[in-house]
Design a protein around this motif. Structure first.
Motif, short mmCIF file in Angstrom:
data_model
loop_
_atom_site.label_atom_id
_atom_site.label_comp_id
_atom_site.label_asym_id
_atom_site.label_seq_id
_atom_site.Cartn_x
_atom_site.Cartn_y
_atom_site.Cartn_z
N GLY A 70 -80.98 20.66 181.47
CA GLY A 70 -81.97 21.46 182.67
C GLY A 70 -82.51 20.63 183.43
O GLY A 70 -82.42 20.52 184.78
N ALA A 71 -83.30 19.61 182.88
CA ALA A 71 -84.11 18.53 183.70
C ALA A 71 -83.01 17.49 184.48
O ALA A 71 -83.33 17.37 185.43
CB ALA A 71 -84.82 17.48 182.57
N GLY A 84 -82.95 18.06 188.22
CA GLY A 84 -83.63 17.03 188.91
C GLY A 84 -82.42 16.59 189.79
O GLY A 84 -82.92 15.75 190.96
N ILE A 85 -81.29 16.70 189.65
CA ILE A 85 -80.33 16.31 190.65
C ILE A 85 -80.77 16.85 192.09
O ILE A 85 -80.60 16.45 193.12
CB ILE A 85 -78.94 16.66 190.36
CG1 ILE A 85 -78.66 15.53 189.49
CG2 ILE A 85 -77.91 16.38 191.56
CD1 ILE A 85 -77.22 15.72 188.63
N ARG A 86 -81.12 18.29 192.15
CA ARG A 86 -81.51 19.11 193.36
C ARG A 86 -82.77 19.03 193.80
O ARG A 86 -83.05 18.83 195.20
CB ARG A 86 -81.15 20.61 192.98
CG ARG A 86 -79.63 20.95 192.71
CD ARG A 86 -79.48 22.42 192.97
NE ARG A 86 -78.11 22.79 192.98
CZ ARG A 86 -77.60 24.08 193.20
NH1 ARG A 86 -78.66 24.62 193.82
NH2 ARG A 86 -76.39 24.19 193.05
N HIS A 142 -88.16 14.70 185.85
CA HIS A 142 -87.07 14.29 186.99
C HIS A 142 -85.76 14.25 186.42
O HIS A 142 -85.64 13.90 184.97
CB HIS A 142 -87.49 13.07 187.75
CG HIS A 142 -87.88 11.76 186.91
ND1 HIS A 142 -87.33 11.24 185.92
CD2 HIS A 142 -89.32 11.64 186.84
CE1 HIS A 142 -88.14 10.37 185.62
NE2 HIS A 142 -89.32 10.52 185.70
N TRP A 143 -84.74 13.71 186.96
CA TRP A 143 -83.13 13.68 186.28
C TRP A 143 -83.39 12.57 185.24
O TRP A 143 -82.71 12.68 184.29
CB TRP A 143 -82.27 13.67 187.42
CG TRP A 143 -82.04 12.33 188.14
CD1 TRP A 143 -82.55 11.91 189.43
CD2 TRP A 143 -81.40 10.81 187.60
NE1 TRP A 143 -82.53 10.54 189.75
CE2 TRP A 143 -81.80 10.24 188.60
CE3 TRP A 143 -80.72 10.66 186.42
CZ2 TRP A 143 -81.12 8.75 188.57
CZ3 TRP A 143 -80.26 9.36 186.37
CH2 TRP A 143 -80.41 8.45 187.41
N MET A 144 -83.84 11.53 185.34
CA MET A 144 -83.86 10.40 184.55
C MET A 144 -84.34 10.78 183.14
O MET A 144 -84.12 10.56 181.99
CB MET A 144 -84.74 9.12 185.17
CG MET A 144 -84.47 7.95 183.96
SD MET A 144 -82.70 7.21 184.05
CE MET A 144 -82.70 6.71 182.23
#
Lengths: 357, 357, 357
Positions: A113-114, A118-120, A334-336
């Motif tokens: 999910g993250a 996080g990509i968007r 965030h995505w990381m």
């Protein structure tokens, strides 16, 4: 949204595995791996329907109670599967699937999910206090698992003592869980409402959702019994240990509902709901389902179950809860952070893979 | 307030156990459990008086130094009891009571404060920086306990090496403690003052408070010697291990002062003081009392004492510090956090209960 | 500033140890401790030059990429030393120097920075999000070390399985590292820039800095080979275990660059840069240098290397990362936090000192 509805249609096709599994078993007398695979695939869309039905019910009650409802009925699938495994005397598989559900919900489900959310969205925010309560309860449950494990490792006590200790710890965990419901639904419910409540329900009534939920649960029960009945044969055929099957495969099947819901919510940037479902689901497995299974084990199945998990299971849960706690502390993702949770999941899965049976 | 003064009057009645204990021992020649119980009960109001005397002294000096004073003289009772146990050669009891004090102050004492304070006040706030310094120092002391324990477990070294390592670690802990006083009283004292300083003192002078403090300490010393002298017989009579008696009963008696003060402050919503006393007291046991006892063991008692705690003690302290750190990070508390700390205390107490002697 | 330039001049004098080492070895045929000491001293100013050259390069690219550059070429010295140790078959020394670098950068280097910086500035602030990402990646690498160690301790598996597991974990760590660069340099680079970018470069061009960097690296390589070649003899002469030499001495030599840079930045109150270098350097050792050495071990040296560190090494790294995480969570530091990190370093060093060879 369009893409997700298409995904749902694809998932609906998997429902065909319900009659396939039944036919294989009762018409053609097939046993072992084919039953395991087909029953497992059949549970995925069913758990998905339970998830969607719950989501619709949740739309009537707001994000906080909605998150709780989501976690409850997502974990109904877990409880049904584990209950049948308990009855079959497969306590190692029960514990492995509990371990897999706890780490899967926070590492795989929330991690995915993250990452996808996080990509968007460069930074996604959620309510720190609610998330912290959830992770603290997870830490509490880790403590509940560490105590019997340390006991088993360092103290030479009789199995009877371990059962008594486990049962007493299960009582404390369950009592804490009930009090946490009082907190989140009564005295501090404002922390869980507000924020990102859903759009108005899409026309379907609460009653229709409830019927869908109950019907799905019944079929999940039927499939679970077949899944559990074939787990030993499947593990041997696939060259995997029963623990790996329990931690990764069974847990994956059981958490399909949370998985799709959390990813969907994260992409919609409804992070409060995503965090509540992911952490809440792990927490409910640890504080509600695990103690409940300990109590049930006195009535169902050949022998009572203790809370002595294997060292690697305890370490896996402890490390997962630790990194999730750290990541949720600042109320942002965030995505990381998704990548990191997934990396831990992969490393732990590799550990379980190589662990001797 | 009225209710608390009534509680104090009830506690004052317990002072009758001072002459009872003396009479039982020196007039009737009683030994064992009755002496243990009566001396333990007698210490409770005395530790309470030490607490109140310190509180009054604290009213003259502000919250920061006041919190420190409270912790110091609350721990004077601990130090007195542990000193007599050291002299009697009961090093297992000394370590158990140190363990019990560290976990008791954060889990039981602050847990009860957060629960009872949280019932009246939905959210209670305190200074994050001061709390974090305290929990970080606790983490440091956990590291100081883990190193000799790991050493004992994995390295085949002579006992002499373990004593040397323990003494060196004790020096580092004590030096860190002294520097933390420089920090909290000199360079960054503003973090500890301000906030919720007490109302003006209730008329009693600092001198009267000091006399009360010294007199109470003297009687605590007398009672402690009798308590320690009967601990072995009492443990056997009560069917408890010496470790359980040390971790739970002795620590409970020794921490009575902090307990009543922290709960009172939490109910009054003076959370800075409550947190400073609870965390500060645990921290002082770990960084000041424990090293001091190691040094004292070279002069008092039959043999020097190392810092090798049992695995379950190390894990108990580590887990307690971990969950307290997590709970204090956001500078807020609510009743459910109190429940969680108490739940961990109960689970650990059950572990110590079932641990073989 | 003047004081620091004087320190640099003093360091420059140490360059005389480069010809001394060469002469001792190749002219006078000396071996053992004198070579170890002289080569070690010679590396210190060279690592310092690499640090300064990197700092100058960093001045052209901003704090974020600059911090990364600093960590990369600071760790080039580490990688060079470890590579020669790997070639010599000294895998215990390689692992010890990795351990020592990870704990040294956060405990000794950042501890010293926080202490000396904190004496001048009561509270020093830095970017929480960047620091938390770094510490979370460190936690991830700790998980990567715990899994093989637990495996080694509890599971009876063949060495072949341990190598496969280690290599797979190394791949996950390296992949995570690469993705973290995408995060810090691409998608979220704003978190790492801004804040305390350096003053304009002091006239020296990027090209001159690059030449200095490459030349220093070459001489570091030469000295490293001699250092590693004499480590066994030196350990025996000095009465230290090879592990202590690796964890403390070799790591100290290898981290000299980060050490001086971090302290200098902390004194100048450029805490973002100091934190980025210290945490970034530890993180890069764990997620980049360690996996790279595992891969290299298949080509260099007598045997492949796994990631099974000793229990005390795993615990040391875990505890160090734990306390650093706690200290960096609030985005602030003060001198007492420096004291605490240094105290943990001293306690761990004492543990490694007393650990049997």
């Amino acid at each position: 949204m369009a893409r997700w509805f298409r995904l749902e249609n694809a998932l609906a096709l998997l429902l065909v595995f319900v009659p396939i599994t039944i036919a294989l078993k009762f018409v053609f007398g097939v046993v072992g791996t084919p039953i395991f695979v087909c029953a497992g695939i059949a549970i995925i869309p069913l758990a998905g329907y339970m998830g969607r039905a719950t989501e619709r019910l949740a739309e009537h009650v707001g994000a906080g109670l909605g998150g709780l409802l989501n976690a409850t009925f997502g974990n109904a699938a877990e409880l049904i599967i584990a209950g049948f495994a308990l009855q079959a005397g497969l306590q190692g598989v029960v514990k492995a699937s509990l371990t897999g559900s706890i780490i899967g919900n926070i590492l795989l489900v929330f991690g995915m999910g993250a990452l996808l959310g996080g990509i968007r969205h460069p930074v996604q925010r959620f309510n720190r206090t609610a998330a912290t309560l959830g992770t603290t309860l997870l830490v509490l449950s880790v403590i509940g698992l560490v105590i019997p494990a340390i006991f088993h490792a360092v103290a030479e006590v009789s199995p009877g003592t371990e059962f008594t200790l486990s049962r007493n710890i299960a009582i404390v965990l369950m009592a804490t869980y009930v009090l946490s419901l009082v907190f989140s639904l009564r005295t501090h419910s404002h922390l869980y409402l507000g924020g990102d409540s859903e759009a108005p329900a899409d026309g379907s009534s609460a009653k229709a959702a409830l019927i869908l939920l109950v019907a799905s649960a019944a079929v999940v029960g039927l499939m679970s019994e077949m899944l559990v009945g074939s787990v030993e044969a499947a593990a041997e055929d696939l060259g995997m240990s029963e623990v790996f099957v329990g931690v990764i495969l069974v847990a994956l099947v059981g958490n399909a509902a949370e998985h799709s819901t959390v990813v969907l919510m994260a992409i919609k940037n409804k992070m409060d709901l995503a965090v509540n479902i992911a952490i809440g689901s792990s927490m409910q497995i640890a504080l509600f389902v695990a103690p409940l299974l300990v109590f049930l084990s006195y009535f169902v199945g050949p022998a009572p179950m203790d809370l002595v998990f294997t060292p690697f299971e305890v370490v896996a849960v402890g490390l997962s809860v630790g990194i999730m706690t750290l990541i949720s502390l600042d109320g942002e993702s965030h995505w990381m952070e998704g990548v990191q949770l997934l990396a831990v999941y992969v490393m732990l899965a590799m550990g379980f893979w190589f662990l001797p049976a």
